[in-house]
Motif scaffolding. Structure first.
Motif, PDB file in Angstrom:
ATOM      1  N   ASP A  30       0.826  -1.203   0.000  1.00  0.00           N
ATOM      2  CA  ASP A  30       0.000   0.000   0.000  1.00  0.00           C
ATOM      3  C   ASP A  30       0.868   1.264   0.000  1.00  0.00           C
ATOM      4  O   ASP A  30       0.603   2.208  -0.730  1.00  0.00           O
ATOM      5  N   SER A  31       1.923   1.258   0.824  1.00  0.00           N
ATOM      6  CA  SER A  31       2.775   2.449   0.823  1.00  0.00           C
ATOM      7  C   SER A  31       3.587   2.522  -0.462  1.00  0.00           C
ATOM      8  O   SER A  31       3.929   3.614  -0.918  1.00  0.00           O
ATOM      9  N   ALA A  32       3.848   1.376  -1.097  1.00  0.00           N
ATOM     10  CA  ALA A  32       4.518   1.392  -2.403  1.00  0.00           C
ATOM     11  C   ALA A  32       3.632   2.057  -3.443  1.00  0.00           C
ATOM     12  O   ALA A  32       4.095   2.884  -4.240  1.00  0.00           O
ATOM     13  N   VAL A  33       2.335   1.712  -3.419  1.00  0.00           N
ATOM     14  CA  VAL A  33       1.388   2.350  -4.345  1.00  0.00           C
ATOM     15  C   VAL A  33       1.307   3.852  -4.051  1.00  0.00           C
ATOM     16  O   VAL A  33       1.305   4.688  -4.962  1.00  0.00           O
ATOM     17  N   LEU A  34       1.281   4.197  -2.774  1.00  0.00           N
ATOM     18  CA  LEU A  34       1.199   5.608  -2.380  1.00  0.00           C
ATOM     19  C   LEU A  34       2.402   6.401  -2.907  1.00  0.00           C
ATOM     20  O   LEU A  34       2.241   7.503  -3.452  1.00  0.00           O
ATOM     21  N   LEU A  35       3.589   5.834  -2.768  1.00  0.00           N
ATOM     22  CA  LEU A  35       4.795   6.516  -3.251  1.00  0.00           C
ATOM     23  C   LEU A  35       4.772   6.651  -4.774  1.00  0.00           C
ATOM     24  O   LEU A  35       5.138   7.694  -5.325  1.00  0.00           O
ATOM     25  N   HIS A  36       4.309   5.611  -5.440  1.00  0.00           N
ATOM     26  CA  HIS A  36       4.174   5.629  -6.896  1.00  0.00           C
ATOM     27  C   HIS A  36       3.209   6.742  -7.335  1.00  0.00           C
ATOM     28  O   HIS A  36       3.489   7.499  -8.268  1.00  0.00           O
ATOM     29  N   LEU A  37       2.073   6.863  -6.625  1.00  0.00           N
ATOM     30  CA  LEU A  37       1.085   7.890  -6.940  1.00  0.00           C
ATOM     31  C   LEU A  37       1.638   9.287  -6.660  1.00  0.00           C
ATOM     32  O   LEU A  37       1.379  10.231  -7.414  1.00  0.00           O
ATOM     33  N   ALA A  69       4.722  10.246  -6.862  1.00  0.00           N
ATOM     34  CA  ALA A  69       5.643  10.594  -7.950  1.00  0.00           C
ATOM     35  C   ALA A  69       4.847  11.067  -9.169  1.00  0.00           C
ATOM     36  O   ALA A  69       5.218  12.038  -9.836  1.00  0.00           O
ATOM     37  N   LYS A  70       3.713  10.402  -9.438  1.00  0.00           N
ATOM     38  CA  LYS A  70       2.877  10.802 -10.571  1.00  0.00           C
ATOM     39  C   LYS A  70       2.251  12.172 -10.350  1.00  0.00           C
ATOM     40  O   LYS A  70       2.129  12.967 -11.278  1.00  0.00           O
ATOM     41  N   ASP A  90      14.245  -8.546   5.885  1.00  0.00           N
ATOM     42  CA  ASP A  90      15.352  -7.931   5.132  1.00  0.00           C
ATOM     43  C   ASP A  90      14.908  -7.504   3.739  1.00  0.00           C
ATOM     44  O   ASP A  90      15.306  -6.458   3.226  1.00  0.00           O
ATOM     45  N   GLU A  91      14.060  -8.337   3.110  1.00  0.00           N
ATOM     46  CA  GLU A  91      13.614  -8.043   1.741  1.00  0.00           C
ATOM     47  C   GLU A  91      12.859  -6.718   1.691  1.00  0.00           C
ATOM     48  O   GLU A  91      12.866  -6.027   0.668  1.00  0.00           O
ATOM     49  N   VAL A  92      12.181  -6.383   2.799  1.00  0.00           N
ATOM     50  CA  VAL A  92      11.394  -5.154   2.832  1.00  0.00           C
ATOM     51  C   VAL A  92      12.317  -3.936   2.963  1.00  0.00           C
ATOM     52  O   VAL A  92      12.093  -2.903   2.327  1.00  0.00           O
ATOM     53  N   LEU A  93      13.355  -4.065   3.763  1.00  0.00           N
ATOM     54  CA  LEU A  93      14.318  -2.960   3.881  1.00  0.00           C
ATOM     55  C   LEU A  93      15.031  -2.717   2.547  1.00  0.00           C
ATOM     56  O   LEU A  93      15.252  -1.561   2.156  1.00  0.00           O
ATOM     57  N   ASP A  94      15.390  -3.818   1.857  1.00  0.00           N
ATOM     58  CA  ASP A  94      16.008  -3.671   0.531  1.00  0.00           C
ATOM     59  C   ASP A  94      15.076  -2.901  -0.392  1.00  0.00           C
ATOM     60  O   ASP A  94      15.496  -1.997  -1.109  1.00  0.00           O
ATOM     61  N   PHE A  95      13.809  -3.298  -0.378  1.00  0.00           N
ATOM     62  CA  PHE A  95      12.839  -2.640  -1.250  1.00  0.00           C
ATOM     63  C   PHE A  95      12.686  -1.171  -0.878  1.00  0.00           C
ATOM     64  O   PHE A  95      12.601  -0.298  -1.743  1.00  0.00           O
ATOM     65  N   ARG A  96      12.629  -0.901   0.426  1.00  0.00           N
ATOM     66  CA  ARG A  96      12.486   0.493   0.883  1.00  0.00           C
ATOM     67  C   ARG A  96      13.570   1.379   0.257  1.00  0.00           C
ATOM     68  O   ARG A  96      13.279   2.422  -0.326  1.00  0.00           O
ATOM     69  N   ASP A  97      14.815   0.928   0.369  1.00  0.00           N
ATOM     70  CA  ASP A  97      15.924   1.746  -0.133  1.00  0.00           C
ATOM     71  C   ASP A  97      15.858   1.903  -1.650  1.00  0.00           C
ATOM     72  O   ASP A  97      16.133   2.968  -2.185  1.00  0.00           O
ATOM     73  N   ARG A  98      15.450   0.822  -2.322  1.00  0.00           N
ATOM     74  CA  ARG A  98      15.326   0.841  -3.785  1.00  0.00           C
ATOM     75  C   ARG A  98      14.232   1.835  -4.212  1.00  0.00           C
ATOM     76  O   ARG A  98      14.426   2.689  -5.064  1.00  0.00           O
ATOM     77  N   ALA A  99      13.062   1.724  -3.576  1.00  0.00           N
ATOM     78  CA  ALA A  99      11.899   2.530  -3.971  1.00  0.00           C
ATOM     79  C   ALA A  99      12.133   4.013  -3.711  1.00  0.00           C
ATOM     80  O   ALA A  99      11.775   4.868  -4.521  1.00  0.00           O
ATOM     81  N   VAL A 100      12.761   4.306  -2.577  1.00  0.00           N
ATOM     82  CA  VAL A 100      13.024   5.702  -2.219  1.00  0.00           C
ATOM     83  C   VAL A 100      14.014   6.314  -3.213  1.00  0.00           C
ATOM     84  O   VAL A 100      13.877   7.466  -3.624  1.00  0.00           O
ATOM     85  N   GLU A 101      14.987   5.506  -3.642  1.00  0.00           N
ATOM     86  CA  GLU A 101      15.966   6.007  -4.613  1.00  0.00           C
ATOM     87  C   GLU A 101      15.297   6.271  -5.967  1.00  0.00           C
ATOM     88  O   GLU A 101      15.519   7.315  -6.581  1.00  0.00           O
ATOM     89  N   VAL A 102      14.460   5.337  -6.424  1.00  0.00           N
ATOM     90  CA  VAL A 102      13.758   5.513  -7.705  1.00  0.00           C
ATOM     91  C   VAL A 102      12.891   6.774  -7.661  1.00  0.00           C
ATOM     92  O   VAL A 102      12.835   7.546  -8.621  1.00  0.00           O
ATOM     93  N   ALA A 103      12.228   7.002  -6.533  1.00  0.00           N
ATOM     94  CA  ALA A 103      11.345   8.166  -6.417  1.00  0.00           C
ATOM     95  C   ALA A 103      12.134   9.457  -6.195  1.00  0.00           C
ATOM     96  O   ALA A 103      11.571  10.547  -6.260  1.00  0.00           O
ATOM     97  N   GLY A 104      13.426   9.340  -5.929  1.00  0.00           N
ATOM     98  CA  GLY A 104      14.242  10.526  -5.666  1.00  0.00           C
ATOM     99  C   GLY A 104      13.843  11.222  -4.381  1.00  0.00           C
ATOM    100  O   GLY A 104      13.933  12.433  -4.266  1.00  0.00           O
ATOM    101  N   ALA A 105      13.364  10.443  -3.411  1.00  0.00           N
ATOM    102  CA  ALA A 105      12.847  11.039  -2.174  1.00  0.00           C
ATOM    103  C   ALA A 105      13.917  11.074  -1.089  1.00  0.00           C
ATOM    104  O   ALA A 105      14.889  10.319  -1.128  1.00  0.00           O
TER     105      ALA A 105
END
Lengths: 418, 306
Positions: free
Chosen positions: B44-51, B53-54, B75-90
């Protein structure tokens, strides 16, 4: 598996306290299998804990501790249901007069009202009040579930008596469609499954009626509207104006006017989420690139003809929720209309709406939960349409300057039935 | 401007939900002084971050992202967190529950104890310290009966409390986020989305997610009717048998109170199909934190929980 594209229908349940709104929604969700097993188990456990025995279906939507203890709905519960072609957003509204503000919250975004009333008591004053508010808020079609038919032995006569009352009030309030259905929310008759107890009734069940009703926004003869929410700086220097479209669609090349300034220009490009599109349909959160340089910002409005009105003084219908009375020289208020906020004062009170006669009667102030007409004067110019033409550019809220509480719902102009 | 125009697609329910969410994001940013986006690393927070950015493309996000780190993450969630935040430039702010424990503000539940309820203190401190007046969350009304009652912009007093009996009227789409100093609003752009809507949207947008949402083999134990992943925060008791199962996670919370579901769904299409026919709710299937009492969510929300 079929997961087709669906349209979306927003509906609100309205009616008096204890006539069975929450039970009807509970029945609708249970019989269409929208509830998960664990949610159903939880409803059963809560019913048992309060000595209600079997299954109190109102617990499906009455989720707050106080609601379950008191057996009433305090605030709107939002529930969701899907059929193969449609997603429903159901606002189950409180019936009690004290919580009229919450009922208005649920009904303000509804396309349709599902009215629930008790066949034995018929059309109560509170049901009339809710119907009146729904009509004022622009709900155009109603489905009326005449509930507790099991308690009157499925009497066609009792049902017909209520049908006549509904027909009269629907005509007075100007609903474009109203359908009346005999149901028992408790037993499920004519909610999802057609009843064997009402052989004299040949119409649809509540679910069939909901599936057949028209979804979506209003038809309008006004132009396209985009209240500017936010200015987006584009790579390479330009600016685009972001907001949600109402009224009609915008197209690339459309001649538009920036209001209140009155600057005329054309649409050079339309984007959505950074991607260009040829048009922006109603409800799209788009951003527009204008051909000419403007100094547009938040609170301005981009429109196509016929244009809205620019004004600092207008007549409005006010649903008052404040604790202090609404009157000339009352508390300090701010008005939020589209994306613009401005100080506002009450110029004149034109009168109160009498729920029984649906006439405007003389008054000098409104108390909590009263509805009336007033003339307002704003510090900054607003760009408005009559509420019946555009639900976005015709609506506003009043905010207490001290507490920031929302104290009124307002609509530009007044309903034709007044 | 010479760009190829997309064919406009018909407006379906996902388009309506998406535009509504973008509208809410922009409205809160325009009305509030210091917004922040609460990010757990879940879908849900992944969708929120995606929205988000849009909503502000092509600009950068006009607010930071806040993660309340319980220290009991996958651990997989922390990896994703760092990845998603970088993609969003946040800009990422991490507030740690461990720090709240070290400051003596809450009792230490021990290595294996639940830190779920303690997060509220860390969250409210972070909001207070950073003077945030609006916090976006990915909560949905279909998740829980208390959430079903909450406004899209939900007022919190100076103690961070939600009062379900005194919610501000919320008419039309006139979202009203003005607060006095020390108070804040929570904003829920996904309020009207269901679990299935979220998955259909993730599928349509081909979004990245933590790998634990997809079926994989894992050592699990059965406890309190849930399959818990054996790891640093879940140790099997002597009477609990460790078994290897094909599982996936339907929600992402702390490792010690989030259950896995038995599943072979390892693609978005397979997950959408699984969610569409599920007969147990996502929180019912997987969340120990909601099972304490009838009004567990309402009680936590009153204190200031997500």
């Amino acid at each position: 598996m079929e997961l087709a594209t669906k349209d979306l229908l927003r509906l609100a349940t309205i009616g008096s306290v204890d006539d069975g709104k929450s039970t009807l929604i509970g029945r609708l969700l249970v019989d269409t299998r929208q509830l998960f097993d664990d949610q159903l188990d939880a409803v059963a456990a809560a019913s048992e804990k309060r000595g209600i025995g079997d299954l109190d279906l109102s617990f499906v939507t009455d989720g707050l501790r106080a609601e379950r203890e008191q057996g009433i709905t305090i605030d709107v519960a939002y529930r969701y249901a899907t059929t193969p072609t449609r997603k429903f957003i159901i606002a189950d509204c409180p019936g009690h007069v004290t919580y009229t503000r919450n009922m208005a919250t649920g009904a303000s975004t509804a396309d349709l009202a599902l009215v629930v009333l008790d066949v034995a008591s018929g059309l109560k004053e509170q049901t009339r009040r809710h119907l009146c508010i729904a009509a004022l808020l622009g709900v155009r079609s109603v489905i009326v579930a005449v509930n507790k038919m099991d308690a009157v032995d499925w009497s066609e006569l009792a049902f017909e008596r209520v049908v006549d009352q509904i027909a009269t009030v629907s005509r007075e309030l100007g609903f474009s469609s109203s359908l009346t259905i005999p149901v028992s929310a408790l037993l499920g008759d004519n909610v999802v499954e057609a009843s064997l107890n009402t052989p004299w009734y040949e119409g649809p069940t509540v679910l069939e009626a909901l599936e057949a009703s028209e979804a979506g926004s209003w038809e309008t003869a006004q132009g396209a509207r985009l209240p500017v929410q936010w200015v987006l700086r584009q790579n390479g220097g330009g600016r685009t104006y972001a907001g949600m479209v109402s009224g009609e669609a915008f197209h690339v090349g459309d001649a538009v006017t920036l209001l209140p300034a009155g600057v005329q220009t054309t649409i050079r490009a339309i984007n959505f989420g950074g991607v260009p599109r040829p048009e922006a349909t109603v409800g799209l959160a788009a951003d527009l690139d204008l051909a000419d340089e403007t100094d547009a910002g938040r609170g301005d409005l981009i429109a196509t003809a016929p244009l809205p009105t620019v004004t600092k003084e207008f007549e409005a219908t006010i649903c008052w929720f404040g604790e202090q009375p609404f009157s000339v020289g009352g508390q300090r208020l701010r008005l939020k209309h589209t994306t613009k906020s401005t100080p506002v004062r009450v110029q004149a009170i034109k009168g109160l709406i009498d729920i029984e006669s649906l006439k405007v009667v003389d008054a000098t102030s409104f108390t909590t939960n009263q509805i009336g007409l007033a003339t307002l004067v704003t510090a900054d110019a607003l760009v408005v349409d009559d509420y019946r033409e555009d639900r976005v550019t015709g609506s506003f809220v009043l905010i207490d300057e001290v507490t920031n509480a929302t104290v009124a719902a307002g609509m530009v102009g007044h309903a034709t039935f007044l | 401007m010479t760009t190829t125009l997309q064919t406009p697609h018909a407006t379906d329910h996902l388009d309506v939900l998406e535009s509504h969410a973008l509208f809410i994001l922009r409205e809160v940013v325009a009305e509030c002084e210091r917004p922040v986006l609460l990010f757990s690393g879940g879908k849900d927070s992944a969708v929120l971050l995606h929205l988000a950015a849009k909503a502000f493309a092509p600009q950068q996000l006009p607010f930071p992202v806040l993660h309340i780190d319980t220290g009991q993450n996958f651990d997989e969630v922390l990896d994703f967190r760092d990845r998603a935040v970088e993609v969003a430039g946040a800009r990422l702010i991490v507030a740690k529950v461990q720090d709240t424990i070290d400051q003596g503000k809450v009792a230490d539940p021990g290595l294996l104890g639940s830190r779920n309820r303690l997060q509220t203190v860390t969250l409210l401190d972070a909001i207070n310290d950073n003077k945030f007046d609006a916090a976006f969350g990915g909560a949905r009304r279909d998740e829980d009966k208390a959430r079903a009652k909450e406004r899209i912009l939900s007022f919190r007093d100076a103690f961070g409390q939600w009062d379900p009996r005194q919610q501000r009227p919320e008419l039309w789409q006139l979202y009203q986020g003005k607060v006095n100093p020390g108070e804040h609003v929570r904003a829920f752009p996904l309020s009207d989305w269901t679990e299935l809507d979220v998955w259909q949207y993730i599928g349509r947008e081909k979004m990245d997610l933590p790998s634990i949402y997809f079926a994989h083999e894992r050592d699990v134990i059965s406890r309190d009717g849930m399959w818990l992943a054996v790891g640093a925060f879940v140790e099997p008791n002597p009477d609990e048998e460790v078994v290897r199962k094909m599982v996936r996670f339907r929600t992402v919370g702390d490792a010690n109170c989030t259950g896995a579901v038995i599943s072979n769904a390892n693609t978005l299409d397979a997950i959408i199909e699984e969610v569409a026919i599920a007969n147990v709710s996502e929180r019912g299937a997987t969340r120990g934190d909601d099972k304490f009492s009838e009004t567990a969510m309402e009680d936590r929300k009153r204190e200031g929980y997500f």
